[in-house]
Design a protein around this motif. Structure first.
Motif, short mmCIF file in Angstrom:
data_model
loop_
_atom_site.label_atom_id
_atom_site.label_comp_id
_atom_site.label_asym_id
_atom_site.label_seq_id
_atom_site.Cartn_x
_atom_site.Cartn_y
_atom_site.Cartn_z
N THR A 49 0.84 -1.19 0.00
CA THR A 49 0.00 0.00 0.00
C THR A 49 0.87 1.24 0.00
O THR A 49 1.82 1.34 0.79
N TYR A 50 0.56 2.16 -0.90
CA TYR A 50 1.29 3.42 -1.04
C TYR A 50 0.29 4.57 -0.88
O TYR A 50 -0.86 4.45 -1.25
N GLN A 51 0.76 5.68 -0.34
CA GLN A 51 -0.09 6.85 -0.16
C GLN A 51 0.30 7.94 -1.15
O GLN A 51 1.49 8.16 -1.40
N ILE A 52 -0.70 8.60 -1.70
CA ILE A 52 -0.49 9.73 -2.61
C ILE A 52 -1.25 10.92 -2.01
O ILE A 52 -2.46 10.83 -1.80
N ASP A 53 -0.54 12.00 -1.75
CA ASP A 53 -1.14 13.22 -1.22
C ASP A 53 -1.05 14.31 -2.27
O ASP A 53 0.05 14.69 -2.67
N LEU A 54 -2.20 14.79 -2.72
CA LEU A 54 -2.23 15.85 -3.73
C LEU A 54 -2.75 17.14 -3.11
O LEU A 54 -3.86 17.17 -2.57
N ASP A 55 -1.94 18.20 -3.19
CA ASP A 55 -2.35 19.52 -2.69
C ASP A 55 -3.25 20.24 -3.68
O ASP A 55 -3.96 21.17 -3.32
N GLN A 56 -3.19 19.84 -4.95
CA GLN A 56 -3.98 20.47 -6.00
C GLN A 56 -4.34 19.40 -7.03
O GLN A 56 -3.71 18.35 -7.08
N PRO A 57 -5.34 19.65 -7.86
CA PRO A 57 -5.69 18.67 -8.90
C PRO A 57 -4.50 18.38 -9.81
O PRO A 57 -3.69 19.27 -10.09
N ALA A 58 -4.39 17.14 -10.25
CA ALA A 58 -3.28 16.75 -11.13
C ALA A 58 -3.64 15.48 -11.87
O ALA A 58 -4.46 14.68 -11.41
N THR A 59 -3.01 15.29 -13.02
CA THR A 59 -3.08 14.02 -13.71
C THR A 59 -1.92 13.18 -13.20
O THR A 59 -0.76 13.60 -13.26
N GLN A 105 -8.58 14.95 -8.25
CA GLN A 105 -8.77 16.16 -7.48
C GLN A 105 -7.78 16.16 -6.31
O GLN A 105 -7.21 15.11 -5.97
N ALA A 106 -7.59 17.31 -5.68
CA ALA A 106 -6.74 17.38 -4.50
C ALA A 106 -7.30 16.44 -3.44
O ALA A 106 -8.51 16.26 -3.32
N GLY A 107 -6.41 15.81 -2.68
CA GLY A 107 -6.85 14.91 -1.62
C GLY A 107 -5.85 13.80 -1.38
O GLY A 107 -4.75 13.78 -1.94
N LYS A 108 -6.25 12.86 -0.56
CA LYS A 108 -5.41 11.71 -0.21
C LYS A 108 -5.94 10.47 -0.93
O LYS A 108 -7.13 10.23 -0.97
N TYR A 109 -5.00 9.71 -1.48
CA TYR A 109 -5.32 8.50 -2.22
C TYR A 109 -4.40 7.38 -1.75
O TYR A 109 -3.32 7.63 -1.22
N ARG A 110 -4.83 6.15 -1.97
CA ARG A 110 -4.00 4.98 -1.71
C ARG A 110 -3.88 4.17 -2.99
O ARG A 110 -4.85 4.03 -3.74
N LEU A 111 -2.71 3.63 -3.21
CA LEU A 111 -2.48 2.69 -4.30
C LEU A 111 -2.15 1.35 -3.65
O LEU A 111 -1.21 1.25 -2.86
N VAL A 112 -2.93 0.32 -3.99
CA VAL A 112 -2.69 -1.01 -3.46
C VAL A 112 -2.23 -1.89 -4.61
O VAL A 112 -2.94 -2.06 -5.60
N VAL A 113 -1.03 -2.43 -4.48
CA VAL A 113 -0.43 -3.29 -5.51
C VAL A 113 -0.39 -4.71 -4.97
O VAL A 113 0.09 -4.95 -3.86
N SER A 114 -0.91 -5.66 -5.77
CA SER A 114 -0.89 -7.05 -5.36
C SER A 114 -0.44 -7.91 -6.54
O SER A 114 -0.47 -7.48 -7.68
N GLY A 115 -0.02 -9.12 -6.23
CA GLY A 115 0.43 -10.03 -7.28
C GLY A 115 0.54 -11.44 -6.76
O GLY A 115 0.33 -11.69 -5.57
N ASN A 116 0.87 -12.34 -7.64
CA ASN A 116 1.02 -13.74 -7.29
C ASN A 116 2.47 -14.16 -7.39
O ASN A 116 3.19 -13.68 -8.26
N SER A 117 2.87 -15.06 -6.51
CA SER A 117 4.21 -15.62 -6.58
C SER A 117 4.24 -16.73 -7.63
O SER A 117 3.21 -17.24 -8.02
N LEU A 131 7.98 1.33 -9.07
CA LEU A 131 6.92 2.20 -9.56
C LEU A 131 7.53 3.49 -10.06
O LEU A 131 8.48 4.01 -9.47
N HIS A 132 7.00 3.99 -11.17
CA HIS A 132 7.45 5.25 -11.76
C HIS A 132 6.27 6.20 -11.71
O HIS A 132 5.21 5.90 -12.28
N VAL A 133 6.45 7.33 -11.05
CA VAL A 133 5.35 8.23 -10.75
C VAL A 133 5.61 9.60 -11.37
O VAL A 133 6.72 10.14 -11.27
N ALA A 134 4.58 10.15 -12.00
CA ALA A 134 4.66 11.50 -12.58
C ALA A 134 3.34 12.22 -12.31
O ALA A 134 2.28 11.61 -12.28
N PHE A 135 3.45 13.53 -12.10
CA PHE A 135 2.28 14.38 -11.89
C PHE A 135 2.30 15.49 -12.94
O PHE A 135 3.33 16.08 -13.19
N GLN A 136 1.15 15.78 -13.53
CA GLN A 136 1.06 16.87 -14.52
C GLN A 136 -0.05 17.81 -14.12
O GLN A 136 -1.06 17.44 -13.64
#
Length: 136
Positions: A49-59, A105-117, A131-136
């Motif tokens: 689980t990863y957290q993403i905090d956005l202060d303003q709207p973004a892609t 939109q601005a706010g807090k988000y979670r990214l949950v990554v799962s997989g199989n062994s 993970l490679h992350v970009a905001f526009q």
């Protein structure tokens, strides 16, 4: 012998390079910021689980990748969840990698990554992803 030592030192230094991106710990997991995360191992039944905090709207664009030279056939899933626990986007891997591109939109988000062994043990390189992350 000297060549073997030099080669071993070069290989070790490849894996001891500092993190490529800002990547810290938050109260709800790891905080994702612009850049790339260190590689980590995915195991069945142990989602990350990863957290993403956005202060303003973004892609937001989040893409996974495996170690160079490895091709994973392991199925991976990612789910982007907003602060109200609504699923914003859910994707499955394609050839072991996934990509999310979403206007948020601005706010807090979670990214949950799962997989199989798969065969080869949990430390096998095809279980590693970044993970490679970009905001526009």
């Amino acid at each position: 012998m000297i060549k073997k030592i030099a080669l071993a030192a070069a290989v070790v230094s490849m894996f001891s390079v500092p993190a490529f991106a800002n990547f810290g710990s938050g109260t709800n997991g790891n905080i994702l910021q612009k850049g790339s995360t260190p590689s980590t191992i995915i195991n069945a039944g142990q989602p990350h689980t990863y957290q993403i905090d956005l202060d303003q709207p973004a892609t937001v664009r989040i893409a996974s990748s495996h170690f160079p030279g490895t091709h994973s056939i392991l199925p991976m899933k990612a789910k982007l969840i907003d602060a109200q626990d609504n699923t914003v986007k859910e994707v499955s891997s394609s050839g072991g990698d996934f990509e999310i591109r979403e206007a948020l939109q601005a706010g807090k988000y979670r990214l949950v990554v799962s997989g199989n062994s798969a065969p080869g043990g949990d430390s096998w390189d095809v279980h590693r992803y970044s993970l490679h992350v970009a905001f526009q």
